[in-house]
Structures are given as structure tokens and as C-alpha cells.
Scaffold this motif. Sequence first.
Motif, PDB file in Angstrom:
ATOM      1  N   ILE A   1       0.851  -1.195   0.000  1.00  0.00           N
ATOM      2  CA  ILE A   1       0.000   0.000   0.000  1.00  0.00           C
ATOM      3  C   ILE A   1       0.884   1.242   0.000  1.00  0.00           C
ATOM      4  O   ILE A   1       2.077   1.169   0.320  1.00  0.00           O
ATOM      5  N   ASP A   2       0.282   2.374  -0.355  1.00  0.00           N
ATOM      6  CA  ASP A   2       1.025   3.635  -0.331  1.00  0.00           C
ATOM      7  C   ASP A   2       1.289   4.042   1.122  1.00  0.00           C
ATOM      8  O   ASP A   2       0.475   3.758   2.023  1.00  0.00           O
ATOM      9  N   PRO A   3       2.395   4.719   1.378  1.00  0.00           N
ATOM     10  CA  PRO A   3       2.695   5.159   2.745  1.00  0.00           C
ATOM     11  C   PRO A   3       1.573   6.050   3.293  1.00  0.00           C
ATOM     12  O   PRO A   3       1.002   6.856   2.566  1.00  0.00           O
ATOM     13  N   VAL A   4       1.279   5.888   4.563  1.00  0.00           N
ATOM     14  CA  VAL A   4       0.248   6.704   5.213  1.00  0.00           C
ATOM     15  C   VAL A   4       0.875   8.025   5.643  1.00  0.00           C
ATOM     16  O   VAL A   4       1.879   8.038   6.346  1.00  0.00           O
ATOM     17  N   PRO A   5       0.325   9.160   5.218  1.00  0.00           N
ATOM     18  CA  PRO A   5       0.903  10.456   5.616  1.00  0.00           C
ATOM     19  C   PRO A   5       0.727  10.691   7.113  1.00  0.00           C
ATOM     20  O   PRO A   5      -0.167  10.140   7.749  1.00  0.00           O
ATOM     21  N   ALA A   6       1.601  11.500   7.674  1.00  0.00           N
ATOM     22  CA  ALA A   6       1.526  11.824   9.100  1.00  0.00           C
ATOM     23  C   ALA A   6       0.196  12.496   9.418  1.00  0.00           C
ATOM     24  O   ALA A   6      -0.333  13.265   8.613  1.00  0.00           O
ATOM     25  N   PRO A   7      -0.377  12.208  10.597  1.00  0.00           N
ATOM     26  CA  PRO A   7      -1.672  12.794  10.932  1.00  0.00           C
ATOM     27  C   PRO A   7      -1.568  14.279  11.244  1.00  0.00           C
ATOM     28  O   PRO A   7      -0.558  14.756  11.779  1.00  0.00           O
ATOM     29  N   GLY A   8      -2.598  15.011  10.911  1.00  0.00           N
ATOM     30  CA  GLY A   8      -2.662  16.415  11.309  1.00  0.00           C
ATOM     31  C   GLY A   8      -3.081  16.522  12.761  1.00  0.00           C
ATOM     32  O   GLY A   8      -3.539  15.546  13.375  1.00  0.00           O
ATOM     33  N   ASP A   9      -2.954  17.709  13.325  1.00  0.00           N
ATOM     34  CA  ASP A   9      -3.306  17.898  14.739  1.00  0.00           C
ATOM     35  C   ASP A   9      -4.770  17.562  15.008  1.00  0.00           C
ATOM     36  O   ASP A   9      -5.097  16.959  16.042  1.00  0.00           O
ATOM     37  N   ASP A  10      -5.661  17.961  14.092  1.00  0.00           N
ATOM     38  CA  ASP A  10      -7.078  17.673  14.291  1.00  0.00           C
ATOM     39  C   ASP A  10      -7.339  16.170  14.307  1.00  0.00           C
ATOM     40  O   ASP A  10      -8.101  15.657  15.148  1.00  0.00           O
ATOM     41  N   GLN A  11      -6.713  15.448  13.377  1.00  0.00           N
ATOM     42  CA  GLN A  11      -6.881  13.992  13.335  1.00  0.00           C
ATOM     43  C   GLN A  11      -6.348  13.342  14.608  1.00  0.00           C
ATOM     44  O   GLN A  11      -6.979  12.454  15.185  1.00  0.00           O
ATOM     45  N   LEU A  12      -5.162  13.801  15.025  1.00  0.00           N
ATOM     46  CA  LEU A  12      -4.534  13.187  16.195  1.00  0.00           C
ATOM     47  C   LEU A  12      -5.341  13.455  17.458  1.00  0.00           C
ATOM     48  O   LEU A  12      -5.545  12.561  18.286  1.00  0.00           O
ATOM     49  N   ASN A  13      -5.810  14.701  17.599  1.00  0.00           N
ATOM     50  CA  ASN A  13      -6.615  15.040  18.772  1.00  0.00           C
ATOM     51  C   ASN A  13      -7.915  14.246  18.815  1.00  0.00           C
ATOM     52  O   ASN A  13      -8.333  13.768  19.881  1.00  0.00           O
ATOM     53  N   ALA A  14      -8.553  14.094  17.671  1.00  0.00           N
ATOM     54  CA  ALA A  14      -9.802  13.341  17.616  1.00  0.00           C
ATOM     55  C   ALA A  14      -9.567  11.870  17.963  1.00  0.00           C
ATOM     56  O   ALA A  14     -10.346  11.256  18.707  1.00  0.00           O
ATOM     57  N   TYR A  15      -8.490  11.324  17.421  1.00  0.00           N
ATOM     58  CA  TYR A  15      -8.174   9.913  17.706  1.00  0.00           C
ATOM     59  C   TYR A  15      -7.858   9.728  19.183  1.00  0.00           C
ATOM     60  O   TYR A  15      -8.334   8.776  19.824  1.00  0.00           O
ATOM     61  N   PHE A  16      -7.080  10.640  19.748  1.00  0.00           N
ATOM     62  CA  PHE A  16      -6.704  10.538  21.156  1.00  0.00           C
ATOM     63  C   PHE A  16      -7.938  10.659  22.054  1.00  0.00           C
ATOM     64  O   PHE A  16      -8.100   9.890  23.017  1.00  0.00           O
ATOM     65  N   ASP A  17      -8.813  11.594  21.742  1.00  0.00           N
ATOM     66  CA  ASP A  17     -10.006  11.792  22.572  1.00  0.00           C
ATOM     67  C   ASP A  17     -10.903  10.556  22.565  1.00  0.00           C
ATOM     68  O   ASP A  17     -11.517  10.215  23.596  1.00  0.00           O
ATOM     69  N   SER A  18     -11.011   9.886  21.425  1.00  0.00           N
ATOM     70  CA  SER A  18     -11.886   8.710  21.343  1.00  0.00           C
ATOM     71  C   SER A  18     -11.240   7.455  21.929  1.00  0.00           C
ATOM     72  O   SER A  18     -11.912   6.443  22.136  1.00  0.00           O
ATOM     73  N   ASN A  19      -9.934   7.506  22.189  1.00  0.00           N
ATOM     74  CA  ASN A  19      -9.224   6.347  22.747  1.00  0.00           C
ATOM     75  C   ASN A  19      -8.481   6.705  24.028  1.00  0.00           C
ATOM     76  O   ASN A  19      -7.488   6.070  24.384  1.00  0.00           O
ATOM     77  N   LYS A  20      -8.960   7.737  24.724  1.00  0.00           N
ATOM     78  CA  LYS A  20      -8.226   8.269  25.874  1.00  0.00           C
ATOM     79  C   LYS A  20      -7.990   7.223  26.960  1.00  0.00           C
ATOM     80  O   LYS A  20      -6.935   7.195  27.605  1.00  0.00           O
TER      81      LYS A  20
ATOM     82  N   ALA B   1      -4.994   6.761  39.660  1.00  0.00           N
ATOM     83  CA  ALA B   1      -5.084   6.643  38.201  1.00  0.00           C
ATOM     84  C   ALA B   1      -5.526   7.987  37.618  1.00  0.00           C
ATOM     85  O   ALA B   1      -6.262   8.738  38.255  1.00  0.00           O
ATOM     86  N   ARG B   2      -5.060   8.264  36.426  1.00  0.00           N
ATOM     87  CA  ARG B   2      -5.406   9.550  35.799  1.00  0.00           C
ATOM     88  C   ARG B   2      -5.317   9.420  34.284  1.00  0.00           C
ATOM     89  O   ARG B   2      -4.670   8.501  33.757  1.00  0.00           O
ATOM     90  N   ASP B   3      -5.950  10.354  33.603  1.00  0.00           N
ATOM     91  CA  ASP B   3      -5.827  10.430  32.151  1.00  0.00           C
ATOM     92  C   ASP B   3      -4.531  11.155  31.800  1.00  0.00           C
ATOM     93  O   ASP B   3      -4.248  12.235  32.333  1.00  0.00           O
ATOM     94  N   ARG B   4      -3.745  10.553  30.932  1.00  0.00           N
ATOM     95  CA  ARG B   4      -2.537  11.228  30.463  1.00  0.00           C
ATOM     96  C   ARG B   4      -2.920  12.258  29.402  1.00  0.00           C
ATOM     97  O   ARG B   4      -3.936  12.140  28.717  1.00  0.00           O
ATOM     98  N   THR B   5      -2.068  13.263  29.240  1.00  0.00           N
ATOM     99  CA  THR B   5      -2.275  14.263  28.184  1.00  0.00           C
ATOM    100  C   THR B   5      -1.709  13.730  26.878  1.00  0.00           C
ATOM    101  O   THR B   5      -0.869  12.813  26.871  1.00  0.00           O
ATOM    102  N   LEU B   6      -2.144  14.320  25.788  1.00  0.00           N
ATOM    103  CA  LEU B   6      -1.641  13.897  24.479  1.00  0.00           C
ATOM    104  C   LEU B   6      -0.133  14.088  24.391  1.00  0.00           C
ATOM    105  O   LEU B   6       0.574  13.246  23.820  1.00  0.00           O
ATOM    106  N   ASP B   7       0.388  15.170  24.942  1.00  0.00           N
ATOM    107  CA  ASP B   7       1.830  15.418  24.865  1.00  0.00           C
ATOM    108  C   ASP B   7       2.633  14.316  25.552  1.00  0.00           C
ATOM    109  O   ASP B   7       3.750  13.993  25.130  1.00  0.00           O
ATOM    110  N   GLU B   8       2.086  13.717  26.614  1.00  0.00           N
ATOM    111  CA  GLU B   8       2.807  12.665  27.324  1.00  0.00           C
ATOM    112  C   GLU B   8       2.953  11.401  26.483  1.00  0.00           C
ATOM    113  O   GLU B   8       3.928  10.654  26.643  1.00  0.00           O
TER     114      GLU B   8
END
Length: 629
Positions: A201-220, A472-479
Motif C-alpha cells: 500500500i502507499d505510505p500513510v501520511p503523518a496525521p494532522g493535529d485535528d486527526q490526532l486530537n480526535a483519535y486521542f479523545d476517542s481512545n483516551k 489513576a489519571r488520564d494522560r495528556t496527548l503530549d505525554e
Amino acid sequence: MLDTLRKGAKSWVAQFLLVLLVASFAVWGISGSILNAGGTSVITVGETEVSPNEFRLAYDRQMAAVGQQLGTRLTQEQARAFGIENQVYSQLIAGALLDEQAREMNLGLSDSRLAALIAQDAAFHDFNSRFDRSIFRRVLNSVGMSEEDYIRSRSQVAVRTQIVEAVAEGFTAPDAMIAALAQYEAETRDVNYLLLTKANIDPVPAPGDDQLNAYFDSNKTRYAAPEYRKFTYVKLESEDIADPAAISEEMARADYEARKDRYTTEETRTIDQLVFADRAAAEAAEAELAAGKSFDTLITDQGRTAADVRLGSFTQETVPDQSLADAAFAVAEAGGVSPVVDGQFGPVILRVAEITPESSRGFEEVETEIRQELALAEAAQILLDVHDAYEDARAGGMTLVEAATQQKLTPVTIEAVDRSGQAPDGTVLSDLPQSQQLLREVFETDQGVEAPPISLGVEGFVWFEVEDVTPARDRTLDEVRDQVIADWTAEQELEALGAKATALQERLEKGAALSAIAEDLSIAVETKFSLNRTDTDAVFGEAAVAAAFSGPQGLVTVANDSSGDNKILIKVTSVNDASGTSADTVSKEQRDQISQQIADDILDQAVAQLQSEYGVSVNRELAERALAF
């Protein structure tokens, strides 16, 4: 054969009803005396009722059983995730239905029969395999159960078993069914396939901030930091207080002399044996050896090989035939042969192929080993005294570290660990004593509380104290940014690979050749011959095998490979339906397992029929209140 069909051969009904009551002792954590409490019923079947306390007891027992399998104590959230409550409802309803049937049939159990059943239970036997009343009381006391509660419950199980055995005991599956099942599993297939990887398959481009934030929020929750605890423990076993330096040389040397044979390895000899039809033939061979003929030539003349005549390596005491032992150990050197010997199977001539002389380790070689053994023996004698002295020191106000230091024990501090034994950096703490139980107790004990010691085997203890709790706590995206990017990319790659595989499947179904598709992708067509339903290997996992058997010859399908990271494009090229398979190819053990599976199904149907006849009333609100106390 038939492994796949036997999965799930034991239904939950049969497992629950046929298990002996005492088998649950190890996981019962609530007193049986609470069963006496009255009140409205959680479950009602005719005149049979299940009280809130009975429901709570069954729930706690099931929680403990599942937790024991997983090596952890379940939280209420985990129990809900595992469906513990529904499992308990199913178990108790089945039991109540059988109890109501037994009541209507006026089934019972005589006192003598009940006494015999209890006496037969190995959990209450002494070392002579006889029932011991003191052991009976001690076992019940250890699980907080009264004799009256046990006897009532044991009688109930025995009465239920009468119905179970009447319904399902002794069922034998017919030959026609056995043959059909055997044919089903004996079927094989030849398949051609392409292994599709991320390289296709073709290489997957790096995610944008909006994509990454949405993915992180749904899998927090996937990236949440678990609860960590800091604790200190002290271990007391013989090895922890043994002092080899305190063992004098005189004591060590005396022990060495008393057990000197322990450090001596006897002489061994590797023996070859030629057996002859009669003594005349043996004496003729002996004369040939004396005239210069080799033993190896005699072996060849008999049409045998060196492996055929090799008896093995033995000490003089371990040779199977003592007459042979005397002759073999009378040979002066390796390669020598014996005269004719009358062995158990006729006259023989022996050759000693190799001699390993007797060897002995001197005192200096084993002094350290002896000192350690003697020190451990002495430590075992005083271990309970050290235990008592430690407990007295704690009772007198000393801290865990102070009491340990006074008894020359070494306190160990674990800075941070989660319930699974993993440190914040991902390291698994594999050297904790009694790790599963220790971690379970650590996470059930409040900070600063002096907990009772954990037993290590027959003689050994671990004391611990929780010093700090990091919730226990939720980690931030930066972590966890790097991990989130990696997971998002892997998910996108798998999705793209799945779309690619589906497109290729459609192309193949429309008439394209698999070889042409392989050429376009610059990969090779691979083949599996005689693939069986139970086969798995480095490429085909269960999913791919199941997919290959999901349709007729010519089937085109896509499945995950064994790793789950790649896709397999499959085409079934040949089907061997094993039509000649008969019931005779199935072993008795396999027949019995299939028969038991069907018997379990019959029992399930019987319980379902009872439910339709009697009806079942469930008070879930009352059950929830029972779980709240």
C-alpha cells in the motif's frame, strides 16, 4: 481429530451443577452463615426461592473464581465487564429450577448416604486417605463456613445430581453422527494465496493535529495512567537469616565425613552385549576373539549394528543382570571383552566400550555448599522465633524498617508499581515474592495500615506497608504523543490494507488470474496443500483457516494472517471431502468427549424446558441492593 468440534464441550449448566461443592473452597470469601438471613427473594421458581444473601454469596464466589484465574482481585467495574452478574443469575436460576423439580418429585437423600458422600471427599482425608473430623472442621473454618451450611449445601448438590444423571448420564453418540463429525474434520483443501503486507500500500501520511486530537479523545482510556503504589516489604525465609559464616570448619568437616558417599560418583561402564543361540556358538566366537578377530567383526557376522548390541552405561549395582555386572566389571580396561557368560537370555560375550572411573569431590570443593546447607537447616529452626520477635517489635511501636533491621532482615522499597506488576517505565517487576498475592494485598490495603503477613509456602512470611498512592489519571496527548501517532498510523495502514485486499478480491472474483495480480504487486503466489481445519502455522492463523473452509471449491476470500498485521487473499483450488471416513477412525476417548458434549446439550434443553413449565421471577432491584452491602 475433532478438537475444533470439542471446543466448548462442557456447557455452563453441566459445569455448574456437577462440580463438587468443596472444589470452591479456595475462592469462597464470605461466611456461609449469611445464608440464614430471610427477606424477599431475588429469584423465585414455584415454591423454591433464592434469598438476597444467597445471591450475594454466589456473586462473591464467582468474582473470586474469575479473579483467581486472572491473578488479580476484580473491581466492580471489571466484574460488570466480565458479565459476572449475568453468569450468577444463570447459575442460580438453573439450580433453583432443579431444586423445584426435586421438590415436586419428592427427591431426597438419606443421612447415611449424605455421610458417605462427605466421608468420600478427599479434602477431608488424612494421610491414610481416611475421613478426619478435625480436618473437616479446619477446612470449613478456613473458609468461614459452618458445618450446618456445608451439610445443607452438600445435600442440595447431591439431590440435583440425581436429576442431572437421570437426564444426561450414559448417553452415547450414534455412529452416523460420529462418522459425520470425523468426515467434517478430516476434510482438507488446497489453496493458492497472496500475503499482502504494508509494502503493498502507499505510505500513510503523518496525521494532522485535528486527526490526532480526535483519535486521542476517542481512545483516551487506552492511554490512561493506572494507579501506582509505593510500598516496602520484608521477606522472611530460611535463606534470609541463614549465616554460613557462623558454621565452623569443624562442623562442616564432620558433616562431610558423615555423608562422604554423597560427594562420590561411582564408576560406570558402557557395555556392549552379543547374545548367542547356544553355548557352543558362544565358545566358538570366544575362540575367534582369542585368535585375533575383532568384536566389531563378530557384530557384523551376526548381521547386527553397534546400536543393536549397546546395553548402555551402568554402575555395577544398576546392571539389569548381576551375572553380567560381575563379568563386565571384571574386565581390566576399556575395549576388553569378557569370557562367555550365561545371561538371562542365553550365553553372551560382553565388551566394555568405555570406563568412567569413580570420582570424589574433596572437602575443599564442597565446603561452601555444606556451610550453606547447615546454615539453612539452623535458620529453619529459628525462623518462627524471628517471626515472633518481628511481630513483637511492631507491636511495641517500631516501624517496619526498624523491626526488620533489628532482626537483620532487609527491607525492600518499590517506588511505584501498578496492579499488574509494571513500573511506570514499563519494566515488569518479576522478582517480587508471592507476586500475585502480594500485589493484590498491596492494592487492597490503605496507606500506612499495618497489614497481616503473607505466607510463603509452609514456612516463610512477607510483611508490607503501603507508603504512597498515586491515583489513576488520564494522560495528556503530549505525554503519549509518539505512541498515539504510532497507533493511529498502524490503524490507518491496516484499514488501507483491508481496502486493498477487498479490491483485489473483487478483481479475482471477476475472472482475473491470481498470478496476474501477484505480478502486478511483484510478489509470489504461494500454495498450501492439504490444509486441515485445525492447521495453524506462521502465516495462516485460525481466522485464515476458517475463511478457507467457509465456502466451496473456487471460493475467493480475504482474512487476517496469524499476526493480524497482514491480509491473505485466498483462492480454494481443490477440496478433499474425506467421504470415505468412517466412525471406526475415531478413538474411544474422542467418542466419549462428543457424547458428553451432546449430553450437556440435552441437560441445557431440560433446564430450558423446566423454565418454560415453572417460570422464573427475578427481582433485580433486590439483587442490586444485596450487592451494595
